[in-house]
Design an enzyme around this catalytic site. Structure first.
Site, PDB file in Angstrom:
ATOM      1  N   ILE A  31      38.253  28.358  35.792  1.00 29.78           N
ATOM      2  CA  ILE A  31      37.797  25.978  36.684  1.00 29.78           C
ATOM      3  C   ILE A  31      37.013  26.454  36.442  1.00 29.78           C
ATOM      4  CG2 ILE A  31      37.587  27.094  38.987  1.00 29.78           C
ATOM      5  CD1 ILE A  31      39.529  25.144  40.223  1.00 29.78           C
ATOM      6  N   GLN A  93      31.962  41.376  38.494  1.00 26.72           N
ATOM      7  CA  GLN A  93      33.269  41.115  38.511  1.00 26.72           C
ATOM      8  C   GLN A  93      32.804  40.302  40.179  1.00 26.72           C
ATOM      9  OE1 GLN A  93      36.587  44.273  39.566  1.00 26.72           O
ATOM     10  NE2 GLN A  93      38.460  42.649  39.503  1.00 26.72           N
ATOM     11  N   HIS A  99      41.579  40.646  35.673  1.00 28.85           N
ATOM     12  CA  HIS A  99      42.112  40.071  34.639  1.00 28.85           C
ATOM     13  C   HIS A  99      41.600  39.475  33.453  1.00 28.85           C
ATOM     14  CE1 HIS A  99      38.519  38.434  37.580  1.00 28.85           C
ATOM     15  NE2 HIS A  99      38.163  38.201  36.850  1.00 28.85           N
ATOM     16  N   HIS A 101      39.287  37.001  30.441  1.00 31.31           N
ATOM     17  CA  HIS A 101      38.728  36.904  29.809  1.00 31.31           C
ATOM     18  C   HIS A 101      38.938  36.007  28.662  1.00 31.31           C
ATOM     19  CE1 HIS A 101      35.844  35.090  33.521  1.00 31.31           C
ATOM     20  NE2 HIS A 101      36.351  36.232  33.747  1.00 31.31           N
TER      21      HIS A 101
HETATM   22  P1  AMP Z   1      35.068  37.730  36.645  1.00 35.94           P
HETATM   23  O1  AMP Z   1      33.674  36.615  38.002  1.00 35.94           O
HETATM   24  O2  AMP Z   1      34.811  37.963  35.218  1.00 35.94           O
HETATM   25  O3  AMP Z   1      35.601  38.967  37.837  1.00 35.94           O
HETATM   26  O4  AMP Z   1      35.510  36.564  36.572  1.00 35.94           O
HETATM   27  C1  AMP Z   1      35.678  35.278  38.337  1.00 35.94           C
HETATM   28  C2  AMP Z   1      36.609  34.244  37.196  1.00 35.94           C
HETATM   29  O5  AMP Z   1      37.633  33.475  37.869  1.00 35.94           O
HETATM   30  C3  AMP Z   1      35.127  32.933  36.987  1.00 35.94           C
HETATM   31  O6  AMP Z   1      35.130  32.547  35.871  1.00 35.94           O
HETATM   32  C4  AMP Z   1      35.594  32.048  38.388  1.00 35.94           C
HETATM   33  O7  AMP Z   1      34.661  31.358  37.839  1.00 35.94           O
HETATM   34  C5  AMP Z   1      37.439  32.249  37.943  1.00 35.94           C
HETATM   35  N1  AMP Z   1      38.235  31.454  38.750  1.00 35.94           N
HETATM   36  C6  AMP Z   1      37.929  31.647  40.027  1.00 35.94           C
HETATM   37  N2  AMP Z   1      38.874  30.945  41.142  1.00 35.94           N
HETATM   38  C7  AMP Z   1      39.446  30.249  40.352  1.00 35.94           C
HETATM   39  C8  AMP Z   1      40.392  29.633  40.579  1.00 35.94           C
HETATM   40  N3  AMP Z   1      40.710  28.887  41.267  1.00 35.94           N
HETATM   41  N4  AMP Z   1      41.365  28.960  39.095  1.00 35.94           N
HETATM   42  C9  AMP Z   1      40.710  28.786  37.938  1.00 35.94           C
HETATM   43  N5  AMP Z   1      39.460  30.209  37.998  1.00 35.94           N
HETATM   44  C10 AMP Z   1      39.112  30.642  39.176  1.00 35.94           C
END
Ligand code: AMP
Ligand code: ZN
Length: 141
Positions: A31, A93, A99, A101
């Site tokens: 998002i 993280q 997750h 990417h």
């Molecule tokens: P990380 O920083 O690798 O832990 O990635 C977390 C990712 O999740 C970030 O890129 C956020 O933008 C994404 N994120 C957080 N909340 C949401 C949400 N509700 N929907 C989609 N993506 C999200």
């Protein structure tokens, strides 16, 4: 207690632009504007990071990532893809539900990961991107 945003998305309690779903894994659009075009792939069960993934969840998540990668290729033929997993705060993280990417790349995009169409996609655009990718998935979900 149950505040994990990705668990809430997996349960259908929080909004997401869903790309794929199976019993063990789920894929949806990131998002954040800075992550425009990232597809996130998660195990549906809460797993904090890679060290705790079961072999079954690892297989399901990776298989979904590969299928989404093929669909991205069929839909948009990006110049390249990055597949990234950050594990631990020091590794960057932010959300502590494991997750991947999946990041389509465009030429000249040296530093930021960008979706070719827009720097700041809104919810309608994310839904449209998810729909387009879904239409190219080999196995509908
Ligand atoms: P990380 O920083 O690798 O832990 O990635 C977390 C990712 O999740 C970030 O890129 C956020 O933008 C994404 N994120 C957080 N909340 C949401 C949400 N509700 N929907 C989609 N993506 C999200
Ligand atoms: Zn979770």
């Amino acid at each position: 207690m149950d505040e994990c945003i990705f668990c809430r998305i997996a349960r259908g309690e929080a909004r997401a632009s869903v790309v794929a779903r199976s019993s063990r894994a789920m894929a949806f659009m990131d998002i954040a504007p800075v992550a425009a075009g990232h597809v996130l792939i998660i195990p549906t069960a809460h797993v904090a990071d890679i060290y705790e993934l079961s072999d079954e969840d690892a297989a399901a998540v990776m298989q979904m990532a590969v299928r989404v990668a093929r669909a991205l290729w069929a839909a948009f033929a990006p110049a390249g893809l990055n597949l990234i997993s950050s594990n631990g705060r020091a590794a960057g993280q932010d959300v502590f539900h494991f997750h991947l990417h999946l990041v389509p790349r465009v030429p000249g995009d040296g530093i930021r990961f960008r979706w070719p169409h827009s720097d700041r996609p809104d919810r309608d655009e994310l839904d449209a991107l998810a729909r387009e990718i879904r239409s190219h998935l080999e196995i509908a979900s």
